[in-house]
Design an enzyme around this catalytic site. Sequence first.
Site, PDB file in Angstrom:
ATOM      1  N   GLY A 159      -8.546   1.593  -0.501  1.00  0.00           N
ATOM      2  CA  GLY A 159      -9.754   1.098   0.170  1.00  0.00           C
ATOM      3  C   GLY A 159     -10.650   0.211  -0.665  1.00  0.00           C
ATOM      4  CB  SER A 160     -10.243  -1.850  -3.724  1.00  0.00           C
ATOM      5  OG  SER A 160      -9.179  -2.704  -3.418  1.00  0.00           O
ATOM      6  CG  ASN A 161      -9.186  -5.636   0.155  1.00  0.00           C
ATOM      7  OD1 ASN A 161      -9.638  -6.751  -0.091  1.00  0.00           O
ATOM      8  ND2 ASN A 161      -8.031  -5.217  -0.341  1.00  0.00           N
ATOM      9  NE  ARG A 190       0.832   4.471  10.700  1.00  0.00           N
ATOM     10  CZ  ARG A 190       2.012   4.976  10.388  1.00  0.00           C
ATOM     11  NH1 ARG A 190       3.121   4.377  10.765  1.00  0.00           N
ATOM     12  NH2 ARG A 190       2.108   6.093   9.711  1.00  0.00           N
ATOM     13  CB  ILE A 191       3.958  -2.940  13.223  1.00  0.00           C
ATOM     14  CG1 ILE A 191       4.974  -3.024  12.096  1.00  0.00           C
ATOM     15  CG2 ILE A 191       4.025  -4.127  14.158  1.00  0.00           C
ATOM     16  CD1 ILE A 191       5.136  -4.352  11.495  1.00  0.00           C
ATOM     17  CG  ASN A 213      -3.127  -7.831   7.450  1.00  0.00           C
ATOM     18  OD1 ASN A 213      -3.598  -6.819   6.944  1.00  0.00           O
ATOM     19  ND2 ASN A 213      -1.944  -8.311   7.099  1.00  0.00           N
ATOM     20  CG  HIS A 268       0.379 -10.271   2.849  1.00  0.00           C
ATOM     21  ND1 HIS A 268       0.978  -9.031   2.955  1.00  0.00           N
ATOM     22  CD2 HIS A 268       1.214 -11.033   2.123  1.00  0.00           C
ATOM     23  CE1 HIS A 268       2.138  -9.060   2.325  1.00  0.00           C
ATOM     24  NE2 HIS A 268       2.307 -10.261   1.821  1.00  0.00           N
TER      25      HIS A 268
HETATM   26  C1  GAR Z   1      -4.297  -4.975  -0.583  1.00  0.00           C
HETATM   27  O1  GAR Z   1      -3.794  -5.639  -1.713  1.00  0.00           O
HETATM   28  C2  GAR Z   1      -3.810  -5.642   0.683  1.00  0.00           C
HETATM   29  O2  GAR Z   1      -3.709  -7.026   0.577  1.00  0.00           O
HETATM   30  C3  GAR Z   1      -2.465  -5.006   0.869  1.00  0.00           C
HETATM   31  O3  GAR Z   1      -2.689  -3.659   0.558  1.00  0.00           O
HETATM   32  C4  GAR Z   1      -3.670  -3.581  -0.469  1.00  0.00           C
HETATM   33  C5  GAR Z   1      -4.694  -2.530  -0.096  1.00  0.00           C
HETATM   34  O4  GAR Z   1      -5.587  -2.296  -1.159  1.00  0.00           O
HETATM   35  N1  GAR Z   1      -1.946  -5.202   2.191  1.00  0.00           N
HETATM   36  C6  GAR Z   1      -0.662  -5.476   2.463  1.00  0.00           C
HETATM   37  O5  GAR Z   1       0.196  -5.516   1.617  1.00  0.00           O
HETATM   38  C7  GAR Z   1      -0.350  -5.734   3.926  1.00  0.00           C
HETATM   39  N2  GAR Z   1       1.009  -6.087   4.084  1.00  0.00           N
HETATM   40  P1  GAR Z   1      -6.919  -1.487  -0.916  1.00  0.00           P
HETATM   41  O6  GAR Z   1      -6.534  -0.201  -0.181  1.00  0.00           O
HETATM   42  O7  GAR Z   1      -7.446  -1.198  -2.291  1.00  0.00           O
HETATM   43  O8  GAR Z   1      -7.851  -2.339  -0.095  1.00  0.00           O
END
Ligand code: GAR
Length: 190
Positions: free
Chosen positions: A11-13, A90-91, A106, A108
């Site tokens: 969950g850093s984003n 998830r899709i 999203n 990526h």
């Molecule tokens: C992030 O790097 C995001 O871009 C990636 O998961 C990570 C979640 O980090 N998403 C994917 O790879 C989607 N295909 P977070 O939980 O620290 O936000």
Amino acid sequence: MRLAVLASGNGSNFEAIVQSIEHGKIDAEIVLLFSDHRDAYVLERGKKHDVFTQSFELKEFENKASYEKALLELLQSQQVDLVILAGYMRIIGKDLLQAYPNRIINIHPALLPDFPGLHGIRDAFEARVEETGVTVHYVDDGVDTGPIIAQSAVKLDPADTLETLEEKIHAIEHQLYPAVIAKIVKDHQR
Ligand code: GAR
């Protein structure tokens, strides 16, 4: 705008988005943080920021359709305008897509269409590309496909390890995603 964040893990984003809201950089409210893992660390972050959090797991349902139906009902009960996937692994099914056309985004950790899937950073690193980066895009029914909203690139340094690259990519994500969300919110207010 009423935002929902869907996240599966750290969950850093989510943290970057919620802090941007708290600092007045995004004029919107997170009305729901959902995780498909009951023990995801992101849920702790949500509670710390006083965000309404909910979680349930696919395995608690008979099938994917009933899981998605419950998720859709949750989003609708919170009158969500924009669904933000932030490490939601998830899709998204067709009922959710139909309910929120062009309203699911999203992030990526690669320059799509290159390196979709679960390991964007590692795959780019192992392919020894000259540059990689981050993509924010609208979600469709594919894996990391859908119209691209914004991208930000970073050059690979020969000295980079997978760990240093991960740090760089996450730092870019934490700038890019809040900025894109702020713009979507502004455009919506016009
Ligand atoms: C992030 O790097 C995001 O871009 C990636 O998961 C990570 C979640 O980090 N998403 C994917 O790879 C989607 N295909 P977070 O939980 O620290 O936000």
